[in-house]
Design an enzyme around this catalytic site. Structure first.
Site, PDB file in Angstrom:
ATOM      1  N   CYS A 125       0.822  -1.200   0.000  1.00 50.91           N
ATOM      2  CA  CYS A 125       0.000   0.000   0.000  1.00 50.91           C
ATOM      3  C   CYS A 125       0.870   1.270   0.000  1.00 50.91           C
ATOM      4  CB  CYS A 125      -0.997  -0.022   1.153  1.00 50.91           C
ATOM      5  SG  CYS A 125      -2.384   1.122   0.939  1.00 50.91           S
ATOM      6  N   HIS A 133      -3.570  -5.187   0.207  1.00 56.21           N
ATOM      7  CA  HIS A 133      -3.101  -5.629   1.528  1.00 56.21           C
ATOM      8  C   HIS A 133      -3.165  -7.153   1.632  1.00 56.21           C
ATOM      9  CE1 HIS A 133      -2.514  -1.922   3.928  1.00 56.21           C
ATOM     10  NE2 HIS A 133      -3.365  -1.399   3.054  1.00 56.21           N
ATOM     11  N   GLU A 141      -1.432  -9.109   3.469  1.00 55.42           N
ATOM     12  CA  GLU A 141      -1.183  -9.613   4.828  1.00 55.42           C
ATOM     13  C   GLU A 141      -2.482  -9.916   5.571  1.00 55.42           C
ATOM     14  OE1 GLU A 141      -1.979  -5.296   5.553  1.00 55.42           O
ATOM     15  OE2 GLU A 141      -1.006  -6.465   3.980  1.00 55.42           O
TER      16      GLU A 141
END
Length: 229
Positions: free
Chosen positions: A108, A204, A206
């Protein structure tokens, strides 16, 4: 004997002078075989050099916007939020990370600062790229570059990702190549093909890394950690 986990220096957000570390980054790095170490902000050259020597790789995480002054502009929208101290630290840390030759992964804000530090620019604001629901929900399709790195490690032509940003890569920095684009034509992943591992993504991964429906995130983190060994 358990294989040693590479040490990943992570650039984090801050609140009221304290580091603000999202556990999802730490967990994703751990799942992939690494050990995430949040790095304290500093402008001390000796400390920055020590970070570069100590870490086996670097993770530039999400957060507030990169100040447009770093790519030759002034703030043009009321919703542009910057952190002068974080910008200063990451702008100082990035050259040390890059010249170390060690892997660099950006998420990001991370892809944005990687692009800006290399001489690229950003769109200060775009509409329609900030979802309201949870990050585990992935509705945005991305087309992966044919025979690109992300296609190779995932085995996919299209991936579905979340989207939580209002800024985006505009002009690509010299030496970088596009790895993924959104349906409306915005750059969602970049890579330096001449670097050991220099990858940035706008989404994102993760958040959903290692979930039952994850078909690419864990593979991406594992490729990063493997490059750090």
């Amino acid at each position: 004997m358990t294989q040693k986990r590479p040490r990943i220096g992570m650039m984090s957000s801050r609140t009221d002078g304290f580091l603000k570390v999202n556990h999802t980054y730490i967990n994703a790095v751990w799942k992939a075989g690494g050990w995430c170490i949040p790095l304290g902000y500093t402008d001390n050259e000796e400390q920055l050099k020590a970070y570069a020597e100590m870490c086996d790789g670097f993770l530039f995480s999400g957060g507030v916007d990169v100040d447009p002054r770093y790519y030759g502009e002034t703030i043009a929208f009321d919703n542009v939020e910057v952190d002068e101290v974080r910008d200063g630290f990451e702008m100082s840390m990035f050259p040390h990370a890059l010249t170390s030759g060690k892997p660099i992964f950006g998420i990001c804000r991370g892809i944005q600062i990687m692009n800006v530090c290399r001489g690229g620019t950003l769109y200060q604001h775009i509409d329609g790229h900030r979802q309201e629901d949870a990050g585990e929900n992935r509705k945005q399709p991305l087309k992966l570059a044919k025979e690109g790195y992300l296609q190779q490690i995932t085995g996919l032509d299209t991936i579905y990702v979340n989207t939580f940003h209002h800024q985006n890569v505009k002009e690509i920095a010299p030496g970088l190549v596009v790895e993924a684009v959104s349906e409306d034509g915005f750059i969602e992943a970049l890579r330096d093909p001449n670097h050991r591992f220099f990858v940035g993504v706008q989404f994102h991964p993760e958040i959903y890394c290692g979930r039952d429906d994850d078909d690419h995130s864990l593979k991406l983190f594992e490729a990063f950690i493997e490059a750090c060994r």
